[in-house]
Design a protein around this motif. Sequence first.
Motif, mmCIF file in Angstrom:
data_model
loop_
_atom_site.group_PDB
_atom_site.id
_atom_site.type_symbol
_atom_site.label_atom_id
_atom_site.label_comp_id
_atom_site.label_asym_id
_atom_site.label_seq_id
_atom_site.Cartn_x
_atom_site.Cartn_y
_atom_site.Cartn_z
ATOM 1 N N TYR A 218 37.931 43.490 36.606
ATOM 2 C CA TYR A 218 39.052 42.565 36.597
ATOM 3 C C TYR A 218 38.552 41.178 36.963
ATOM 4 C CZ TYR A 218 38.884 43.490 41.636
ATOM 5 O OH TYR A 218 38.466 43.638 42.930
ATOM 6 N N TYR B 45 41.304 41.978 32.230
ATOM 7 C CA TYR B 45 40.907 43.339 32.593
ATOM 8 C C TYR B 45 40.243 44.021 31.411
ATOM 9 C CZ TYR B 45 40.775 47.773 34.967
ATOM 10 O OH TYR B 45 40.321 48.897 35.589
ATOM 11 N N THR B 46 39.149 44.738 31.702
ATOM 12 C CA THR B 46 38.475 45.535 30.688
ATOM 13 C C THR B 46 38.054 46.854 31.315
ATOM 14 O OG1 THR B 46 36.790 45.489 28.937
ATOM 15 C CG2 THR B 46 36.157 44.552 31.083
ATOM 16 N N LYS C 112 30.713 42.142 30.469
ATOM 17 C CA LYS C 112 30.779 43.075 29.343
ATOM 18 C C LYS C 112 29.501 43.033 28.515
ATOM 19 C CE LYS C 112 34.391 42.965 26.786
ATOM 20 N NZ LYS C 112 35.577 42.514 26.024
ATOM 21 N N ASP D 298 39.597 46.324 26.152
ATOM 22 C CA ASP D 298 40.271 45.238 26.857
ATOM 23 C C ASP D 298 41.758 45.535 27.024
ATOM 24 O OD1 ASP D 298 37.898 43.837 26.967
ATOM 25 O OD2 ASP D 298 38.342 42.619 25.204
ATOM 26 N N TYR D 299 42.267 45.203 28.200
ATOM 27 C CA TYR D 299 43.691 45.299 28.506
ATOM 28 C C TYR D 299 44.139 43.926 28.959
ATOM 29 C CZ TYR D 299 43.138 50.326 28.209
ATOM 30 O OH TYR D 299 42.882 51.596 27.758
ATOM 31 N N LEU E 95 34.140 37.863 32.985
ATOM 32 C CA LEU E 95 34.316 39.135 32.288
ATOM 33 C C LEU E 95 33.493 39.232 31.012
ATOM 34 C CD1 LEU E 95 38.125 39.983 32.618
ATOM 35 C CD2 LEU E 95 36.194 41.246 33.556
#
Length: 117
Positions: free
Chosen positions: A52, A39-40, A21, A34-35, A17
């Motif tokens: 993910y 996950y982003t 990104k 970001d979560y 990830l």
Amino acid sequence: MPSHEKIDYIEWPSTDLAATKQFFTDVFQWQFMDYGPEYTAFDSQGMTGGFYQSTHPSLTAHGSALVIFYSDDLEQTLRKITDNSGKIIKPIFSFPGGRRFHFIEPGGNELAVWSDH
């Protein structure tokens, strides 16, 4: 604003990830939210979506759909991709209506870029 029965969101897997990104930020100037650590999400890129964490990237050889970007300057976009750790897997080729190439981003996903000139 979502439109009734139209594609609204796309999600891709990523084996890395942070690298994904960084790549999309540097090449296409995307911004992410970001979560959690796996996950982003992104928006304002013609479509909203996210990445993910996964061990299985999206590759057409595995039956995945191919997402294709458009570029006004195909060679410049190709250089930006290779300068930022993207790997070209199909060099620029012509097809009726334009030219395109395929690449793998650092998180393992295959994408393409096309131009009509």
